[in-house]
Design a protein around this motif. Sequence first.
Motif, PDB file in Angstrom:
ATOM      1  N   LYS A  48     -17.815 -18.817  -2.205  1.00  0.00           N
ATOM      2  CA  LYS A  48     -16.365 -18.944  -2.031  1.00  0.00           C
ATOM      3  C   LYS A  48     -15.634 -18.072  -3.041  1.00  0.00           C
ATOM      4  O   LYS A  48     -14.692 -17.353  -2.686  1.00  0.00           O
ATOM      5  N   VAL A  49     -16.075 -18.099  -4.278  1.00  0.00           N
ATOM      6  CA  VAL A  49     -15.434 -17.310  -5.331  1.00  0.00           C
ATOM      7  C   VAL A  49     -15.614 -15.819  -5.069  1.00  0.00           C
ATOM      8  O   VAL A  49     -14.650 -15.041  -5.147  1.00  0.00           O
ATOM      9  N   ILE A  50     -16.826 -15.418  -4.744  1.00  0.00           N
ATOM     10  CA  ILE A  50     -17.101 -13.998  -4.505  1.00  0.00           C
ATOM     11  C   ILE A  50     -16.323 -13.487  -3.300  1.00  0.00           C
ATOM     12  O   ILE A  50     -15.697 -12.422  -3.356  1.00  0.00           O
ATOM     13  N   ASN A  51     -16.337 -14.247  -2.209  1.00  0.00           N
ATOM     14  CA  ASN A  51     -15.607 -13.821  -1.014  1.00  0.00           C
ATOM     15  C   ASN A  51     -14.110 -13.757  -1.275  1.00  0.00           C
ATOM     16  O   ASN A  51     -13.427 -12.852  -0.799  1.00  0.00           O
ATOM     17  N   LEU A  52     -13.579 -14.712  -2.020  1.00  0.00           N
ATOM     18  CA  LEU A  52     -12.152 -14.709  -2.331  1.00  0.00           C
ATOM     19  C   LEU A  52     -11.780 -13.488  -3.169  1.00  0.00           C
ATOM     20  O   LEU A  52     -10.759 -12.840  -2.910  1.00  0.00           O
ATOM     21  N   LEU A  53     -12.599 -13.161  -4.146  1.00  0.00           N
ATOM     22  CA  LEU A  53     -12.339 -11.968  -4.959  1.00  0.00           C
ATOM     23  C   LEU A  53     -12.379 -10.696  -4.119  1.00  0.00           C
ATOM     24  O   LEU A  53     -11.536  -9.807  -4.274  1.00  0.00           O
ATOM     25  N   LEU A  54     -13.360 -10.616  -3.204  1.00  0.00           N
ATOM     26  CA  LEU A  54     -13.453  -9.436  -2.347  1.00  0.00           C
ATOM     27  C   LEU A  54     -12.262  -9.330  -1.401  1.00  0.00           C
ATOM     28  O   LEU A  54     -11.749  -8.231  -1.163  1.00  0.00           O
ATOM     29  N   VAL A  55     -11.805 -10.457  -0.892  1.00  0.00           N
ATOM     30  CA  VAL A  55     -10.626 -10.453  -0.022  1.00  0.00           C
ATOM     31  C   VAL A  55      -9.399  -9.987  -0.806  1.00  0.00           C
ATOM     32  O   VAL A  55      -8.609  -9.163  -0.315  1.00  0.00           O
ATOM     33  N   ILE A  56      -9.234 -10.488  -2.018  1.00  0.00           N
ATOM     34  CA  ILE A  56      -8.093 -10.075  -2.843  1.00  0.00           C
ATOM     35  C   ILE A  56      -8.158  -8.583  -3.145  1.00  0.00           C
ATOM     36  O   ILE A  56      -7.154  -7.866  -3.049  1.00  0.00           O
ATOM     37  N   ILE A  57      -9.350  -8.095  -3.490  1.00  0.00           N
ATOM     38  CA  ILE A  57      -9.511  -6.666  -3.783  1.00  0.00           C
ATOM     39  C   ILE A  57      -9.180  -5.821  -2.558  1.00  0.00           C
ATOM     40  O   ILE A  57      -8.480  -4.803  -2.660  1.00  0.00           O
ATOM     41  N   LEU A  58      -9.674  -6.232  -1.398  1.00  0.00           N
ATOM     42  CA  LEU A  58      -9.380  -5.475  -0.176  1.00  0.00           C
ATOM     43  C   LEU A  58      -7.895  -5.495   0.157  1.00  0.00           C
ATOM     44  O   LEU A  58      -7.331  -4.480   0.588  1.00  0.00           O
ATOM     45  N   LEU A  59      -7.251  -6.637  -0.030  1.00  0.00           N
ATOM     46  CA  LEU A  59      -5.819  -6.710   0.259  1.00  0.00           C
ATOM     47  C   LEU A  59      -5.000  -5.862  -0.706  1.00  0.00           C
ATOM     48  O   LEU A  59      -4.061  -5.168  -0.291  1.00  0.00           O
ATOM     49  N   VAL A  60      -5.345  -5.899  -1.979  1.00  0.00           N
ATOM     50  CA  VAL A  60      -4.639  -5.067  -2.955  1.00  0.00           C
ATOM     51  C   VAL A  60      -4.842  -3.592  -2.629  1.00  0.00           C
ATOM     52  O   VAL A  60      -3.885  -2.801  -2.641  1.00  0.00           O
ATOM     53  N   TYR A  61      -6.077  -3.218  -2.320  1.00  0.00           N
ATOM     54  CA  TYR A  61      -6.361  -1.832  -1.950  1.00  0.00           C
ATOM     55  C   TYR A  61      -5.565  -1.439  -0.702  1.00  0.00           C
ATOM     56  O   TYR A  61      -5.006  -0.348  -0.629  1.00  0.00           O
ATOM     57  N   GLY A  62      -5.512  -2.347   0.272  1.00  0.00           N
ATOM     58  CA  GLY A  62      -4.773  -2.052   1.492  1.00  0.00           C
ATOM     59  C   GLY A  62      -3.281  -1.902   1.261  1.00  0.00           C
ATOM     60  O   GLY A  62      -2.630  -1.052   1.874  1.00  0.00           O
ATOM     61  N   PHE A  63      -2.724  -2.712   0.367  1.00  0.00           N
ATOM     62  CA  PHE A  63      -1.292  -2.596   0.089  1.00  0.00           C
ATOM     63  C   PHE A  63      -0.976  -1.372  -0.766  1.00  0.00           C
ATOM     64  O   PHE A  63       0.119  -0.816  -0.668  1.00  0.00           O
ATOM     65  N   LEU A  64      -1.921  -0.941  -1.594  1.00  0.00           N
ATOM     66  CA  LEU A  64      -1.700   0.276  -2.379  1.00  0.00           C
ATOM     67  C   LEU A  64      -1.873   1.521  -1.524  1.00  0.00           C
ATOM     68  O   LEU A  64      -1.142   2.504  -1.706  1.00  0.00           O
ATOM     69  N   MET A  65      -2.843   1.502  -0.631  1.00  0.00           N
ATOM     70  CA  MET A  65      -3.072   2.620   0.289  1.00  0.00           C
ATOM     71  C   MET A  65      -2.628   2.173   1.676  1.00  0.00           C
ATOM     72  O   MET A  65      -3.415   1.636   2.450  1.00  0.00           O
ATOM     73  N   LEU A  69      -4.439  -0.117   5.236  1.00  0.00           N
ATOM     74  CA  LEU A  69      -4.184  -1.546   5.349  1.00  0.00           C
ATOM     75  C   LEU A  69      -4.783  -2.146   6.620  1.00  0.00           C
ATOM     76  O   LEU A  69      -5.393  -3.218   6.586  1.00  0.00           O
ATOM     77  N   LYS A  70      -4.661  -1.450   7.722  1.00  0.00           N
ATOM     78  CA  LYS A  70      -5.197  -1.948   8.996  1.00  0.00           C
ATOM     79  C   LYS A  70      -6.709  -2.161   8.914  1.00  0.00           C
ATOM     80  O   LYS A  70      -7.231  -3.172   9.381  1.00  0.00           O
ATOM     81  N   TYR A  71      -7.402  -1.258   8.279  1.00  0.00           N
ATOM     82  CA  TYR A  71      -8.853  -1.346   8.171  1.00  0.00           C
ATOM     83  C   TYR A  71      -9.266  -2.411   7.157  1.00  0.00           C
ATOM     84  O   TYR A  71     -10.267  -3.100   7.349  1.00  0.00           O
ATOM     85  N   CYS A  72      -8.487  -2.549   6.103  1.00  0.00           N
ATOM     86  CA  CYS A  72      -8.763  -3.603   5.121  1.00  0.00           C
ATOM     87  C   CYS A  72      -8.576  -4.980   5.746  1.00  0.00           C
ATOM     88  O   CYS A  72      -9.346  -5.902   5.473  1.00  0.00           O
ATOM     89  N   LEU A  73      -7.563  -5.133   6.579  1.00  0.00           N
ATOM     90  CA  LEU A  73      -7.337  -6.415   7.244  1.00  0.00           C
ATOM     91  C   LEU A  73      -8.471  -6.740   8.214  1.00  0.00           C
ATOM     92  O   LEU A  73      -8.859  -7.908   8.345  1.00  0.00           O
TER      93      LEU A  73
END
Length: 98
Positions: A48-65, A69-73
């Motif tokens: 749960k912790v690892i998946n949550l961190l990866l989701v947060i990282i992907l969302l931050v990356y998607g919002f920065l780039m 964003l579509k691919y990160c989602l």
Amino acid sequence: MKNESIIYFGKCVFGLFFVLGNICLFGYLLTKDDGFAVFGFLLLIYGKVINLLLVIILLVYGFLMKDQLKYCLKAVCFICLNIPIAIAYAAIGLNLNL
């Protein structure tokens, strides 16, 4: 990161935790070894912790780039597929020990 690699990363994370969950559940069902149950419980906690961190990282990356964003989602959706599966496996595991 390329578009395909982001989605592939999400699929790999989903596959890894799905396979580990299956090993724990079916390993316990077939052998009744408590080690599988303990590892499955730890997998729920740390997964749960690892998946949550990866989701947060992907969302931050998607919002920065913004163009990614579509691919990160899509990758986040693949990772989040583990949630109902983990709930079902936890319910099965808890009902076996009662």
